[in-house]
Design an enzyme around this catalytic site. Structure first.
Site, PDB file in Angstrom:
ATOM      1  N   ARG A 207      10.979  53.805  -9.270  1.00  0.00           N
ATOM      2  CA  ARG A 207      11.930  53.704  -8.145  1.00  0.00           C
ATOM      3  C   ARG A 207      13.205  54.436  -8.518  1.00  0.00           C
ATOM      4  NH1 ARG A 207      13.726  48.926  -3.976  1.00  0.00           N
ATOM      5  NH2 ARG A 207      11.856  49.762  -2.967  1.00  0.00           N
TER       6      ARG A 207
ATOM      7  N   ALA B 188      13.002  42.773  -9.667  1.00  0.00           N
ATOM      8  CA  ALA B 188      13.376  43.416 -10.922  1.00  0.00           C
ATOM      9  C   ALA B 188      13.192  42.416 -12.058  1.00  0.00           C
ATOM     10  CB  ALA B 188      14.825  43.888 -10.855  1.00  0.00           C
TER      11      ALA B 188
ATOM     12  N   GLN C 207       8.054  45.200 -11.270  1.00  0.00           N
ATOM     13  CA  GLN C 207       9.133  46.159 -11.459  1.00  0.00           C
ATOM     14  C   GLN C 207       9.834  45.846 -12.776  1.00  0.00           C
ATOM     15  OE1 GLN C 207      12.983  46.218  -9.223  1.00  0.00           O
ATOM     16  NE2 GLN C 207      12.224  48.191  -8.449  1.00  0.00           N
TER      17      GLN C 207
ATOM     18  N   CYS D 113      15.042  40.650  -5.473  1.00  0.00           N
ATOM     19  CA  CYS D 113      15.460  39.618  -6.420  1.00  0.00           C
ATOM     20  C   CYS D 113      15.534  38.258  -5.728  1.00  0.00           C
ATOM     21  CB  CYS D 113      16.802  39.968  -7.041  1.00  0.00           C
ATOM     22  SG  CYS D 113      16.723  41.358  -8.182  1.00  0.00           S
TER      23      CYS D 113
ATOM     24  N   GLY E  17      10.928  45.465   2.938  1.00  0.00           N
ATOM     25  CA  GLY E  17      11.688  44.467   2.213  1.00  0.00           C
ATOM     26  C   GLY E  17      12.083  43.292   3.091  1.00  0.00           C
TER      27      GLY E  17
ATOM     28  N   TYR F  95      21.538  50.485 -11.726  1.00  0.00           N
ATOM     29  CA  TYR F  95      21.171  49.791 -12.952  1.00  0.00           C
ATOM     30  C   TYR F  95      20.973  50.813 -14.080  1.00  0.00           C
ATOM     31  CZ  TYR F  95      20.889  45.932  -9.702  1.00  0.00           C
ATOM     32  OH  TYR F  95      21.209  45.004  -8.749  1.00  0.00           O
TER      33      TYR F  95
END
Length: 363
Positions: free
Chosen positions: A233, A59, A101, A26, A329, A185
């Site tokens: 994911r 996301a 995503q 993000c 990442g 989430y």
């Protein structure tokens, strides 16, 4: 021959130039209403220029209430797809595979950005009602907007939201669609008994709690072209050993069901559903064993994440058959050109394309 970090990977009819994927991270950098900005184009485009095989967005919310913060990326309108199209064009021009995503933040939505404190937003501050499988807000947060238990219309609408978002992602030019069902989430909230106390067909036992994710995956697969992959994911474990929770064995059991629903690759992370989580260890490759456990139980490909920072380390994951993708990442935040530098370190510069503008730096 044994595959290595720079071996191409063909999934369905989509060929990825190497096994390095930029993890969805993000950026909290939209100015208004989830529209991509110059920041997103430079951020994602530089990683494509830097040699990664797959470049995935952060996301990206399938509806406005699905944003973590008001500054999150979205794809709930044609305008959002139009804003993303130049980015996918640039990624393709640099030889990388673009991925998006698709996400809904559930009860972890309606917050300020991390550098603004990650504080819950009240309605007076621009916050919004959050949705969840059960009417229980994320713990230890005062002052947030109400969390509402989703009814059947909400559930059906969510499946449709993911499908329509996937169609818009296709219009924007993405090669890969990933369903986000990790990190506490909304879809993860349905999976975990920690957050799902429903007594209808979307709760209760393993079959009920996994139903929504299976339906969303199938809905995305149905609208996504046959020649392009769908990823999912997941969080392999809630890391809550003192209570009934989602476990690595649950994830291994889920793997073949996701493959049956249309997932080509399972992107295996962990945690995020509750702040009391107890992660047993961190460090290099600390989540790779969860990807291996999932791989043991399904024919779907797997991606490994977590503490992958060194070229030889990423290469070994592939050479040793521990994962099909090395999903990198934070190292990509430190070094947008991680893949090009990895090729240098591994003696594989003949297998990457250094932009002509940058070749003086790689001689």
């Amino acid at each position: 021959m044994t595959d290595d970090l720079f071996a191409p990977l063909t999934i369905r009819e989509t060929t990825v130039r190497n096994r390095v994927m930029v993890s969805p991270m993000c950026q909290y950098s939209c100015d208004t209403d989830g529209l991509a900005t110059d920041w997103h184009e430079v951020h994602l485009g530089s990683r494509a220029t830097g040699g990664a095989g797959i470049v995935m967005t952060e996301a990206t919310a399938v509806e406005p209430r699905g944003r973590i913060t008001p500054n999150d990326l979205g794809i709930w309108s044609d305008e959002h797809a139009e804003a993303l199209a130049p980015i996918t064009d640039f990624i393709a021009d640099r030889g990388a595979t673009s991925a998006i995503q698709l996400a809904h933040a559930g009860r972890k939505a309606s917050k300020t950005r991390p550098w603004d404190g990650s504080d819950p937003l009240s309605p007076d501050e621009g916050g919004w009602e959050t949705l969840a499988p059960s009417a229980t807000p994320y713990p230890y947060e005062e002052g947030r907007a109400e969390t509402r238990k989703m009814d059947r219309d909400d559930v059906d609408g969510l499946v449709e939201d993911f499908a329509v978002a996937a169609e818009r992602a296709l219009d924007a030019g993405f090669d890969v669609a990933e369903v986000h069902a990790a990190h506490g989430y909304l879809l993860h909230e349905f999976l975990s008994p920690v957050t799902n106390d429903r007594d209808d067909e979307y709760g209760g036992d393993f079959e009920g709690r996994t139903r929504l994710l299976r339906e969303v995956t199938a809905a995305v697969r149905e609208v996504w072209p046959d020649d392009r992959p769908v990823f999912v994911r997941v969080s392999a474990s809630d890391w809550l050993p003192d209570r009934e929770s989602w476990t690595v064995e649950d994830t291994a059991r889920l793997g073949p069901l996701l493959a049956e629903a249309g997932a080509d690759l399972i992107d295996v992370s962990s945690g995020g559903v509750h702040p009391d989580q107890q992660i047993p260890q961190t460090g290099p490759n600390y989540q790779v064993r969860y990807a291996e456990r999932v791989a043991e139980n399904t024919d779907a490909l797997v991606g490994a994440v977590g503490g992958i920072t060194e070229p030889a380390q990423a290469d070994a994951l592939i050479r040793n058959g521990r994962a099909d993708l090395a999903i990198v990442g934070r190292e990509h935040l430190r070094d947008p050109y991680f893949a090009l530098h990895a090729a240098e370190a591994l003696g594989a510069t003949d297998r990457v394309e250094v932009p002509v503008q940058y070749r003086r730096g790689f001689q």
